[in-house]
Structure formats: C-alpha cells, structure tokens
Scaffold this active site. Sequence first.
Site, PDB file in Angstrom:
ATOM      1  N   GLY A  17      22.183 -20.826  26.116  1.00 45.09           N
ATOM      2  CA  GLY A  17      21.559 -21.774  25.191  1.00 45.09           C
ATOM      3  C   GLY A  17      21.337 -21.206  23.805  1.00 45.09           C
ATOM      4  CG  ASP A  18      20.226 -17.046  21.377  1.00 45.07           C
ATOM      5  OD1 ASP A  18      19.498 -17.527  20.491  1.00 45.07           O
ATOM      6  OD2 ASP A  18      20.810 -15.949  21.255  1.00 45.07           O
ATOM      7  CB  ALA A  19      25.586 -18.484  22.497  1.00 46.86           C
TER       8      ALA A  19
END
Length: 136
Positions: A17-19
Amino acid sequence: MQVDYQQLNGIALAYLGDAVYEPFIRQHLIESGFTKATKLHHHATHYVSAKAQAALIERMQAEEVLTPTEVDVFKRGRNAKSHTSAKHTDVVTYRISTGFEAVFGYLQLTQQADRIAELAQWCIKQVDEGRVSSVK
C-alpha cells in the site's frame, strides 16, 4: 497471478500500500509546480507521514468514506505486529498509519484501480484544503 489478500498479514498489505499511494502524491506535487527535490520531499510529508496518514484514515472513518471491507482491512493492518519501530512518531500513530497503507495494498491486490484513485484524490483534497494536518 492472483494473490488472496485474506492470506496476507497486515504488514505485507501495508508494504504494498505504501508503494501504491505514494506515486499519486508525487504526481500531484509535480503537477502543483514543485520541482526541487528538497521542496518535493518537504511537501510530500504532509501527505505520506505516519501522522498525516493516521489523520486521514481517522477522517475517512468519521465521514464513513470506507467500505465495511476496507474498515476490516484497516483494522487488520493497524493491529498487525510489526518488528520495526516508528521513526518521528509514537507507536499508536505508526500502527494507525500502517492500517491506512494496508487499505491501499488490499485495493491493489483486488485490482480496484478506480477506488485507489478515488481514495488517493480524497486524501489529497483533505490535505490541500487544510482538513487534516501532518502535525499531531
């Protein structure tokens, strides 16, 4: 290859999700006219810091922006045991932001590109209009 998001822990979802979330922020900043690396990094923190993400997900919940499944994924990410320590924030805020990122990881794995864009744009609007702060 289809991956079953239900088989993944919250940390793995948050990692993805961060990416998924950050490119929306980077593109928004470039389109807003920021081109110097130091300015880009400084402004990005208003959207991607643990404090900003925690504030955003709390607002999403208050305004009932998330679906019931997204709320469940958020809670799974928030409650996941992480072996990394929070930098620049407290553990509670870090865990809440992990839940935020898990939602984007879940949406990516379930191929919900339109929903990802919708939530990312919602987050950008909240920060740009001063509705959330990266300072807690």
